[in-house]
Design a protein around this motif. Sequence first.
Motif, PDB file in Angstrom:
ATOM      1  N   LEU A 154      36.318  75.993  13.884  1.00  0.00           N
ATOM      2  CA  LEU A 154      35.881  75.155  12.692  1.00  0.00           C
ATOM      3  C   LEU A 154      34.529  74.581  13.136  1.00  0.00           C
ATOM      4  O   LEU A 154      34.391  73.996  13.991  1.00  0.00           O
ATOM      5  CB  LEU A 154      37.135  74.208  12.711  1.00  0.00           C
ATOM      6  CG  LEU A 154      38.435  74.847  12.199  1.00  0.00           C
ATOM      7  CD1 LEU A 154      39.527  73.550  12.217  1.00  0.00           C
ATOM      8  CD2 LEU A 154      38.466  75.449  11.097  1.00  0.00           C
ATOM      9  N   GLU A 155      33.819  74.229  11.848  1.00  0.00           N
ATOM     10  CA  GLU A 155      32.821  73.497  11.965  1.00  0.00           C
ATOM     11  C   GLU A 155      33.088  72.137  11.903  1.00  0.00           C
ATOM     12  O   GLU A 155      34.534  71.497  11.696  1.00  0.00           O
ATOM     13  CB  GLU A 155      31.971  73.678  10.528  1.00  0.00           C
ATOM     14  CG  GLU A 155      31.429  75.140  10.265  1.00  0.00           C
ATOM     15  CD  GLU A 155      30.192  75.556  11.623  1.00  0.00           C
ATOM     16  OE1 GLU A 155      29.780  74.505  12.006  1.00  0.00           O
ATOM     17  OE2 GLU A 155      30.375  76.610  12.150  1.00  0.00           O
ATOM     18  N   GLY A 157      34.227  68.611  11.072  1.00  0.00           N
ATOM     19  CA  GLY A 157      34.873  68.036   9.891  1.00  0.00           C
ATOM     20  C   GLY A 157      35.794  68.896   9.028  1.00  0.00           C
ATOM     21  O   GLY A 157      36.121  68.618   7.891  1.00  0.00           O
ATOM     22  N   GLU A 158      35.630  70.447   9.375  1.00  0.00           N
ATOM     23  CA  GLU A 158      36.294  71.460   8.827  1.00  0.00           C
ATOM     24  C   GLU A 158      37.604  71.551   9.058  1.00  0.00           C
ATOM     25  O   GLU A 158      37.961  71.306  10.324  1.00  0.00           O
ATOM     26  CB  GLU A 158      35.389  72.720   8.785  1.00  0.00           C
ATOM     27  CG  GLU A 158      36.084  73.920   8.290  1.00  0.00           C
ATOM     28  CD  GLU A 158      35.631  75.267   8.384  1.00  0.00           C
ATOM     29  OE1 GLU A 158      35.794  76.183   7.646  1.00  0.00           O
ATOM     30  OE2 GLU A 158      34.733  75.124   9.290  1.00  0.00           O
ATOM     31  N   LYS A 159      38.468  71.741   8.124  1.00  0.00           N
ATOM     32  CA  LYS A 159      39.932  71.756   8.198  1.00  0.00           C
ATOM     33  C   LYS A 159      40.345  73.083   8.070  1.00  0.00           C
ATOM     34  O   LYS A 159      40.042  73.838   7.132  1.00  0.00           O
ATOM     35  CB  LYS A 159      40.639  70.657   7.176  1.00  0.00           C
ATOM     36  CG  LYS A 159      40.219  69.325   7.578  1.00  0.00           C
ATOM     37  CD  LYS A 159      41.184  68.187   6.451  1.00  0.00           C
ATOM     38  CE  LYS A 159      40.712  66.815   6.818  1.00  0.00           C
ATOM     39  NZ  LYS A 159      41.718  65.844   5.939  1.00  0.00           N
ATOM     40  N   ARG A 160      41.561  73.395   8.854  1.00  0.00           N
ATOM     41  CA  ARG A 160      42.054  74.804   8.562  1.00  0.00           C
ATOM     42  C   ARG A 160      42.789  74.856   7.197  1.00  0.00           C
ATOM     43  O   ARG A 160      43.287  73.656   6.748  1.00  0.00           O
ATOM     44  CB  ARG A 160      43.026  74.997   9.403  1.00  0.00           C
ATOM     45  CG  ARG A 160      42.589  75.030  11.115  1.00  0.00           C
ATOM     46  CD  ARG A 160      43.328  75.889  12.032  1.00  0.00           C
ATOM     47  NE  ARG A 160      42.833  75.750  13.484  1.00  0.00           N
ATOM     48  CZ  ARG A 160      41.923  76.443  13.907  1.00  0.00           C
ATOM     49  NH1 ARG A 160      41.515  77.221  12.921  1.00  0.00           N
ATOM     50  NH2 ARG A 160      41.412  76.063  15.079  1.00  0.00           N
ATOM     51  N   LYS A 246      34.242  85.956   6.242  1.00  0.00           N
ATOM     52  CA  LYS A 246      33.203  84.956   6.740  1.00  0.00           C
ATOM     53  C   LYS A 246      31.757  85.506   6.707  1.00  0.00           C
ATOM     54  O   LYS A 246      31.744  86.854   6.740  1.00  0.00           O
ATOM     55  CB  LYS A 246      33.666  84.640   8.167  1.00  0.00           C
ATOM     56  CG  LYS A 246      34.955  83.703   8.327  1.00  0.00           C
ATOM     57  CD  LYS A 246      34.931  82.535   7.744  1.00  0.00           C
ATOM     58  CE  LYS A 246      36.314  81.625   7.889  1.00  0.00           C
ATOM     59  NZ  LYS A 246      36.259  80.407   7.273  1.00  0.00           N
TER      60      LYS A 246
END
Length: 323
Positions: A154-155, A157-160, A246
């Motif tokens: 994950l980047e 601040g990115e959430k799954r 992706k």
Amino acid sequence: MTQSSEAQSNVSSSKFVQKLGAGAVAGITGVLIVYPLDMVKTRLQNQKRDALGKLQYKGGVDCFKQVVAKEGVRGLYRGIVPNLIGITPEKAIKLAVNDFAREYWAERTNVSEEKLAIQYGMLAGATAGFCQVIATNPMEIVKIQMQVAGSQKLEPGEKRPTAMGIVRNLGLRGLYRGTPATLMRDVPFSIMFFPLNSFLKLQGADENGKIPFSTIFGAGIVSGVVAASAVTPADVIKTRLQVARKPGDPSYKGIADCFQHIVRNEGVTALFKGVVPRSLIVAPMFAIALFVYELQQRFLAQAIEIGSTHSATKAPVMMFDKN
């Protein structure tokens, strides 16, 4: 409509609803037991070589260990909620439609279900496999995207993604992406699985038509391994088509393009990625589901007035081993 025909129609409807309910319970039971293996299978099928030509997982055991180490035991059950929501109608439809179709063709050909010709058994299985895709495809695509998301970095601040988030992003049309590939997997699977399972069970029936638990479970295991192994290439293609792409991932134009891309870049053996965990998933899941299904059929049938001469009680019934 006469009272007799109306009563017959009501009985048939009651039987079909009973089969749907039994199939739903059977499906849920099977999934809860084997879901971690399904997670491993999906990760193995979707993995691709990195810039150095290496794969993330060395095999099923290594994949299992990495998931637990990096995501915890809960990671093994990522995506199980949409799977349970989808598996309920999926197994209900598959098991009930196959039973209903076998009864239909037995009546049309004027034979008992246990003596139904192989071509009609295959036709009943194909009908069940075709009908189940209505429920299978949306469940599969959400499950696969959640399972694969757990292995991606994950980047900040990115959430799954969540199940509802995936559904919203895909929309109704997107939920049926890869449907031809799902049909290519599920229809041949059912064509092979149900007739073979029925044949193997009958081989273990005694002179009174009773089938021991060991035979029912064993028939499900053997039939599941054979059918699941045979359609693994279709399952690999389906997974590649349905996973969320992706940046840098290959884009496929369809089944043929995906097939050619896999063979050209990864070799023919890549079409059988995950064949072992897939067999370990499907075989026991169907064996468990069929046992639970037939167990319910045996006892629930006694509470419903059966009007058909080809009812579940006319087919070989199950008995437990005395040992």
